[in-house]
Design a protein around this motif. Structure first.
Motif, PDB file in Angstrom:
ATOM      1  N   GLY A  68       0.733  -1.088  -0.069  1.00 60.97           N
ATOM      2  CA  GLY A  68       0.158  -0.034   0.245  1.00 60.97           C
ATOM      3  C   GLY A  68       0.689   1.597  -0.225  1.00 60.97           C
ATOM      4  O   GLY A  68       0.164   2.505   0.420  1.00 60.97           O
ATOM      5  N   LEU A  69       2.110   1.469  -0.402  1.00 66.53           N
ATOM      6  CA  LEU A  69       2.684   2.413  -0.364  1.00 66.53           C
ATOM      7  C   LEU A  69       2.795   2.872  -1.539  1.00 66.53           C
ATOM      8  O   LEU A  69       2.809   2.534  -2.760  1.00 66.53           O
ATOM      9  CB  LEU A  69       4.666   2.442  -0.741  1.00 66.53           C
ATOM     10  CG  LEU A  69       4.718   1.421   0.616  1.00 66.53           C
ATOM     11  CD1 LEU A  69       6.482   0.798   1.042  1.00 66.53           C
ATOM     12  CD2 LEU A  69       3.934   2.106   2.105  1.00 66.53           C
ATOM     13  N   VAL A  70       2.447   4.594  -1.867  1.00 60.54           N
ATOM     14  CA  VAL A  70       2.085   5.064  -3.155  1.00 60.54           C
ATOM     15  C   VAL A  70       3.127   6.464  -2.978  1.00 60.54           C
ATOM     16  O   VAL A  70       3.637   6.885  -2.469  1.00 60.54           O
ATOM     17  CB  VAL A  70       0.635   5.481  -3.588  1.00 60.54           C
ATOM     18  CG1 VAL A  70       0.428   6.248  -4.577  1.00 60.54           C
ATOM     19  CG2 VAL A  70      -0.639   4.106  -2.967  1.00 60.54           C
ATOM     20  N   ARG A  71       3.702   6.688  -4.182  1.00 63.84           N
ATOM     21  CA  ARG A  71       4.613   8.284  -4.779  1.00 63.84           C
ATOM     22  C   ARG A  71       3.652   8.322  -5.692  1.00 63.84           C
ATOM     23  O   ARG A  71       3.806   7.084  -7.130  1.00 63.84           O
ATOM     24  CB  ARG A  71       5.792   7.799  -4.927  1.00 63.84           C
ATOM     25  CG  ARG A  71       6.269   9.317  -5.758  1.00 63.84           C
ATOM     26  CD  ARG A  71       7.863   8.711  -5.519  1.00 63.84           C
ATOM     27  NE  ARG A  71       8.649   9.849  -5.420  1.00 63.84           N
ATOM     28  CZ  ARG A  71       8.933  10.595  -5.112  1.00 63.84           C
ATOM     29  NH1 ARG A  71       9.122  10.125  -3.746  1.00 63.84           N
ATOM     30  NH2 ARG A  71      10.133  11.480  -5.227  1.00 63.84           N
ATOM     31  N   TRP A  72       2.615   9.864  -5.878  1.00 61.90           N
ATOM     32  CA  TRP A  72       2.282   9.730  -7.516  1.00 61.90           C
ATOM     33  C   TRP A  72       2.797  11.272  -7.448  1.00 61.90           C
ATOM     34  O   TRP A  72       2.554  12.261  -6.709  1.00 61.90           O
ATOM     35  CB  TRP A  72       0.535  10.157  -6.308  1.00 61.90           C
ATOM     36  CG  TRP A  72      -0.634  10.283  -7.394  1.00 61.90           C
ATOM     37  CD1 TRP A  72      -0.473  12.321  -7.860  1.00 61.90           C
ATOM     38  CD2 TRP A  72      -1.603   9.814  -8.223  1.00 61.90           C
ATOM     39  NE1 TRP A  72      -1.576  11.720  -8.978  1.00 61.90           N
ATOM     40  CE2 TRP A  72      -2.485  10.839  -8.994  1.00 61.90           C
ATOM     41  CE3 TRP A  72      -2.029   8.623  -8.100  1.00 61.90           C
ATOM     42  CZ2 TRP A  72      -3.446  10.370  -9.292  1.00 61.90           C
ATOM     43  CZ3 TRP A  72      -2.800   8.295  -8.574  1.00 61.90           C
ATOM     44  CH2 TRP A  72      -3.781   9.343  -9.280  1.00 61.90           C
ATOM     45  N   SER A  76       1.996  18.453 -14.686  1.00 63.26           N
ATOM     46  CA  SER A  76       1.612  19.263 -15.138  1.00 63.26           C
ATOM     47  C   SER A  76       0.287  19.701 -14.475  1.00 63.26           C
ATOM     48  O   SER A  76      -0.482  18.963 -14.456  1.00 63.26           O
ATOM     49  CB  SER A  76       2.048  19.406 -16.269  1.00 63.26           C
ATOM     50  OG  SER A  76       0.916  18.219 -17.430  1.00 63.26           O
ATOM     51  N   PRO A  77      -0.258  20.210 -14.082  1.00 67.59           N
ATOM     52  CA  PRO A  77       0.404  21.974 -15.070  1.00 67.59           C
ATOM     53  C   PRO A  77       0.878  22.528 -13.974  1.00 67.59           C
ATOM     54  O   PRO A  77       1.167  23.715 -14.301  1.00 67.59           O
ATOM     55  CB  PRO A  77      -1.332  22.704 -14.933  1.00 67.59           C
ATOM     56  CG  PRO A  77      -2.023  21.650 -13.903  1.00 67.59           C
ATOM     57  CD  PRO A  77      -1.773  20.837 -13.998  1.00 67.59           C
ATOM     58  N   GLU A  78       0.908  22.213 -13.034  1.00 71.11           N
ATOM     59  CA  GLU A  78       1.812  21.924 -11.399  1.00 71.11           C
ATOM     60  C   GLU A  78       2.640  21.226 -10.928  1.00 71.11           C
ATOM     61  O   GLU A  78       1.974  20.050 -10.896  1.00 71.11           O
ATOM     62  CB  GLU A  78       0.431  23.047 -10.446  1.00 71.11           C
ATOM     63  CG  GLU A  78      -0.312  22.067 -10.502  1.00 71.11           C
ATOM     64  CD  GLU A  78      -1.081  22.661  -8.507  1.00 71.11           C
ATOM     65  OE1 GLU A  78      -0.359  24.334  -8.475  1.00 71.11           O
ATOM     66  OE2 GLU A  78      -2.207  22.380  -8.385  1.00 71.11           O
ATOM     67  N   ASN A  79       3.348  21.348 -10.613  1.00 77.42           N
ATOM     68  CA  ASN A  79       4.336  20.383 -10.397  1.00 77.42           C
ATOM     69  C   ASN A  79       3.189  20.161  -8.208  1.00 77.42           C
ATOM     70  O   ASN A  79       3.474  20.599  -7.492  1.00 77.42           O
ATOM     71  CB  ASN A  79       5.509  20.454  -9.404  1.00 77.42           C
ATOM     72  CG  ASN A  79       6.769  19.788  -8.958  1.00 77.42           C
ATOM     73  OD1 ASN A  79       6.451  18.582  -8.408  1.00 77.42           O
ATOM     74  ND2 ASN A  79       7.647  19.102  -9.616  1.00 77.42           N
ATOM     75  N   GLU A  80       3.272  18.382  -8.043  1.00 73.80           N
ATOM     76  CA  GLU A  80       2.399  18.574  -7.120  1.00 73.80           C
ATOM     77  C   GLU A  80       2.876  17.313  -6.804  1.00 73.80           C
ATOM     78  O   GLU A  80       3.106  16.130  -7.750  1.00 73.80           O
ATOM     79  CB  GLU A  80       0.713  18.316  -7.188  1.00 73.80           C
ATOM     80  CG  GLU A  80       0.472  17.845  -5.910  1.00 73.80           C
ATOM     81  CD  GLU A  80      -1.597  17.948  -5.689  1.00 73.80           C
ATOM     82  OE1 GLU A  80      -1.614  17.295  -4.588  1.00 73.80           O
ATOM     83  OE2 GLU A  80      -1.343  18.276  -6.627  1.00 73.80           O
ATOM     84  N   LEU A  81       3.674  16.404  -5.634  1.00 75.40           N
ATOM     85  CA  LEU A  81       3.674  14.986  -4.918  1.00 75.40           C
ATOM     86  C   LEU A  81       3.429  14.248  -4.395  1.00 75.40           C
ATOM     87  O   LEU A  81       2.708  15.529  -2.988  1.00 75.40           O
ATOM     88  CB  LEU A  81       5.807  15.055  -4.487  1.00 75.40           C
ATOM     89  CG  LEU A  81       5.646  13.590  -4.109  1.00 75.40           C
ATOM     90  CD1 LEU A  81       6.029  12.670  -5.152  1.00 75.40           C
ATOM     91  CD2 LEU A  81       7.223  14.591  -3.877  1.00 75.40           C
ATOM     92  N   LEU A  82       2.589  13.515  -4.024  1.00 75.84           N
ATOM     93  CA  LEU A  82       2.061  12.969  -3.170  1.00 75.84           C
ATOM     94  C   LEU A  82       2.511  11.715  -2.698  1.00 75.84           C
ATOM     95  O   LEU A  82       2.811  10.702  -2.893  1.00 75.84           O
ATOM     96  CB  LEU A  82       0.408  12.426  -3.527  1.00 75.84           C
ATOM     97  CG  LEU A  82      -0.335  11.412  -2.813  1.00 75.84           C
ATOM     98  CD1 LEU A  82      -0.973  13.159  -1.655  1.00 75.84           C
ATOM     99  CD2 LEU A  82      -1.213  11.078  -3.484  1.00 75.84           C
ATOM    100  N   VAL A  83       2.876  11.098  -1.364  1.00 74.66           N
ATOM    101  CA  VAL A  83       3.546  10.021  -0.899  1.00 74.66           C
ATOM    102  C   VAL A  83       2.609   9.121   0.373  1.00 74.66           C
ATOM    103  O   VAL A  83       2.335  10.361   1.476  1.00 74.66           O
ATOM    104  CB  VAL A  83       4.968  10.177  -0.289  1.00 74.66           C
ATOM    105  CG1 VAL A  83       5.442   9.395   0.580  1.00 74.66           C
ATOM    106  CG2 VAL A  83       5.934  10.948  -1.129  1.00 74.66           C
ATOM    107  N   VAL A  84       2.247   8.643  -0.100  1.00 77.55           N
ATOM    108  CA  VAL A  84       1.326   7.355   0.666  1.00 77.55           C
ATOM    109  C   VAL A  84       2.381   6.951   1.721  1.00 77.55           C
ATOM    110  O   VAL A  84       2.893   5.528   0.898  1.00 77.55           O
ATOM    111  CB  VAL A  84       0.118   6.915   0.347  1.00 77.55           C
ATOM    112  CG1 VAL A  84      -0.505   5.943   1.370  1.00 77.55           C
ATOM    113  CG2 VAL A  84      -0.258   7.500  -0.030  1.00 77.55           C
ATOM    114  N   GLY A  85       2.777   7.182   2.942  1.00 75.88           N
ATOM    115  CA  GLY A  85       3.395   5.809   3.545  1.00 75.88           C
ATOM    116  C   GLY A  85       3.283   5.148   4.194  1.00 75.88           C
ATOM    117  O   GLY A  85       1.793   4.845   4.304  1.00 75.88           O
TER     118      GLY A  85
END
Length: 212
Positions: A68-72, A76-85
């Motif tokens: 269940g680990l996720v790196r999203w 674009s259009p903007e830089n966004e990082l979602l990290v599910v630990g």
């Protein structure tokens, strides 16, 4: 700032949890996803506002690793990082120098995509699934929540019959807003490093801690 990850992430877990429970879906599909230890996939996401008709297109890449680990990563259009630990979820907006921290348990307490991705949702118990047959070479399934929530009243998924992989997902909320995700360039990655799913806010970034 747009925090849309609960609805955006529902798509991945539909791949990983119980797609084979839909009528007509063969056991080979479930076997394919049961065998996945990790993967990366490119995405193109379209968010449609029902009231205005405006569509925002987002593109990037997703990495997944059991359990269940996720790196999203949205480029674009903007830089966004979602990290599910394992215990914490981070949502980092690079252009705004802002990082938001959530407790994973709080995020998973509601019916959202992160819960699906983590394997904590039971698709066969939460949805009525209808096999809609073939559409443009893909198997189409309609999912109606048994207990609808404002963020999700209907979902549709399209599955590649040859590869047994999910190719597209459409989610609709109570207001008719659409969230459609297309997935391409799927690559198995069984040995993704654990640090790919960790995040430390860069120096100078404003941190909003919603985990307490």
């Amino acid at each position: 700032m747009k925090i849309i990850f609960p609805s955006a992430l529902f798509l991945i877990l539909l791949v990983l949890v119980s797609v084979s429970h839909a009528a007509g879906i063969t056991s080979e599909i479930q076997k394919e996803y049961d065998s996945l230890k990790g993967f990366q996939v490119d995405f193109k996401q379209q968010l449609k506002n029902a009231a205005s008709g405006e569509i925002e297109t987002r593109e990037g890449r997703i990495w997944f690793k059991q359990p269940g680990l996720v790196r999203w990563q949205t480029d674009s259009p903007e830089n966004e990082l979602l990290v599910v630990g394992k215990d914490v979820v981070w949502d980092f907006f690079k252009d705004e120098d802002t990082a938001i921290k959530y407790a994973a348990s709080d995020i998973l307490s509601s019916k959202n995509m992160i819960k699906f991705i983590s394997g904590k949702a039971k698709l066969e118990e939460d949805f009525v699934i209808e096999d809609m047959g073939m559409e443009m070479g893909l198997r189409k399934l309609m999912l109606t929540p048994i207990e609808p929530e404002p963020s999700l009243v209907l979902a549709t998924i399209w599955v590649d019959q040859t590869t047994k992989l999910l190719r597209s997902i459409l989610l609709v909320d109570f207001y008719g807003n659409g969230n459609k995700l297309g997935l391409d360039n799927f690559v198995r990655k069984p040995d993704l490093p654990d640090n790919l799913f960790q995040f430390v806010p860069p120096e100078g970034v404003s941190v909003q801690d919603n985990s307490k």
